[in-house]
Design an enzyme around this catalytic site. Structure first.
Site, PDB file in Angstrom:
ATOM      1  N   CYS A 106       0.871  -1.176   0.000  1.00  0.00           N
ATOM      2  CA  CYS A 106       0.000   0.000   0.000  1.00  0.00           C
ATOM      3  C   CYS A 106       0.907   1.225   0.000  1.00  0.00           C
ATOM      4  O   CYS A 106       2.129   1.088  -0.032  1.00  0.00           O
ATOM      5  CB  CYS A 106      -1.003  -0.011   1.159  1.00  0.00           C
ATOM      6  SG  CYS A 106      -0.359   0.376   2.786  1.00  0.00           S
TER       7      CYS A 106
ATOM      8  N   HIS B 143      15.721 -12.456  12.148  1.00  0.00           N
ATOM      9  CA  HIS B 143      15.493 -12.257  13.583  1.00  0.00           C
ATOM     10  C   HIS B 143      14.044 -12.402  14.015  1.00  0.00           C
ATOM     11  O   HIS B 143      13.789 -12.721  15.172  1.00  0.00           O
ATOM     12  CB  HIS B 143      15.977 -10.872  14.008  1.00  0.00           C
ATOM     13  CG  HIS B 143      17.458 -10.713  13.907  1.00  0.00           C
ATOM     14  ND1 HIS B 143      18.108  -9.614  14.414  1.00  0.00           N
ATOM     15  CD2 HIS B 143      18.414 -11.493  13.368  1.00  0.00           C
ATOM     16  CE1 HIS B 143      19.406  -9.735  14.191  1.00  0.00           C
ATOM     17  NE2 HIS B 143      19.609 -10.868  13.547  1.00  0.00           N
TER      18      HIS B 143
END
Length: 143
Positions: A65, A98
């Site tokens: 978006c 991570h």
């Protein structure tokens, strides 16, 4: 690999570039995004992507978006979804390594199309490191 993709009007051109790359890589794609630049509501196109990732029908999701924020917030309402708003390849790699991100949220108004394709490539090629990060990722889910 199966990829679910969704976008609003700000991400249409980006989606077409990303689809071209994904098809070149022989990925299976379910397209939930608009193909128009006429104004639409991003949640209508993001919820189906997040649902596919949540149910494991898709391995990963890509949402696009204007700012990436609204799409990212919408996707993260789904259990088991870890959507990461990324605007560089380096942030994308860290989101996978991570955080074990399973949806990439791209801000179309703040990245170039080549940069977005580079982020998708990095997102799909980067593995979760596990180890100390596993404990942290487990703590993300509300139980």
């Amino acid at each position: 690999m199966k990829i679910a993709i969704g976008n609003d009007h700000a991400g249409t051109e980006y989606k077409f570039e990303i689809l071209k790359y994904l098809e070149e890589q022989n990925h299976s794609v379910s397209n939930h995004g608009t193909d128009s630049e006429e104004s639409v509501d991003y949640p209508d196109f993001v919820h189906p992507v997040a649902s596919e990732v949540e149910s494991k029908e898709a391995d990963f999701g890509i949402i696009i978006c204007g700012s990436g924020n609204g799409a990212n917030m919408t996707a993260n309402k789904h259990q088991g979804v870890r959507s990461a708003l990324c605007w560089t390849k380096e942030i994308t790699v860290l989101a996978r390594e991570h955080n074990d991100a399973n949806i990439l949220s791209i801000p179309a108004r703040f990245t170039s199309k080549p940069q977005a394709v580079e982020m998708v490539k990095a997102f799909l090629e980067t593995k979760f490191e596990g180890g100390r990060h596993s404990r942290r990722v487990e703590k993300i889910a509300c139980k």
